[in-house]
Design an enzyme around this catalytic site. Sequence first.
Site, PDB file in Angstrom:
ATOM      1  N   ASN A 130       0.775  -1.334   0.151  1.00  0.00           N
ATOM      2  CA  ASN A 130       0.101   0.172  -0.024  1.00  0.00           C
ATOM      3  C   ASN A 130       0.814   1.337  -0.080  1.00  0.00           C
ATOM      4  O   ASN A 130       0.389   2.157   0.483  1.00  0.00           O
ATOM      5  CB  ASN A 130      -0.813  -0.141   1.273  1.00  0.00           C
ATOM      6  N   HIS A 169       3.911   4.166   4.668  1.00  0.00           N
ATOM      7  CA  HIS A 169       3.965   3.849   5.977  1.00  0.00           C
ATOM      8  C   HIS A 169       3.757   5.301   6.670  1.00  0.00           C
ATOM      9  O   HIS A 169       4.453   6.133   6.176  1.00  0.00           O
ATOM     10  CB  HIS A 169       5.120   3.087   6.629  1.00  0.00           C
TER      11      HIS A 169
END
Length: 140
Positions: free
Chosen positions: A114, A117
Amino acid sequence: MATERTFSIIKPDATRRNLTGKVNAVLEGAGLRIVAQKRIWMTTQQAETFYGVHKERPFFRDLVTFMTSGPVVVQVLEGDNAVAKNREVMGATNPANAAEGTIRKLFAESIEANSVHGSDSPENAATEIAYFFAGTEIVG
Ligand code: IDP
Ligand code: MG
């Protein structure tokens, strides 16, 4: 508003696709300043320690493998309410749930890959920054 610092990682799925500059443009567009940045290849031990809070989760081993699968860019971001602002511009963990215009909506491949962070509290930001950066490497 208080100027704050947060810790950010551009993850291997994003560096692999040459998206470092595009991610940084979204961060900067949100008013965050990149006051430290370096490209590293995390060791398994670094990734295990960094994500230690998740070690009992079923995805932990896969996450460590993913985070060590290629280079990452670790960063310190500075700005008003930087921790919350970065979480907002990152978008939801699962890109399927991420809002329009967020980094994860724009770039993430999956709930695991994704793209970024970001620290979830000022306390964790301080710990995470100190894990990857010496004070002399951060120039605000
Ligand atoms: P966050 O990155 O949005 O703070 P966390 O819950 O702290 O999300 O999870 C840390 C990372 O672990 C996520 O960014 C993602 O890469 C991975 N992850 C979280 N949940 C899952 C899952 O259900 N399957 C696979 N990987 C996950
Ligand atoms: Mg998290």
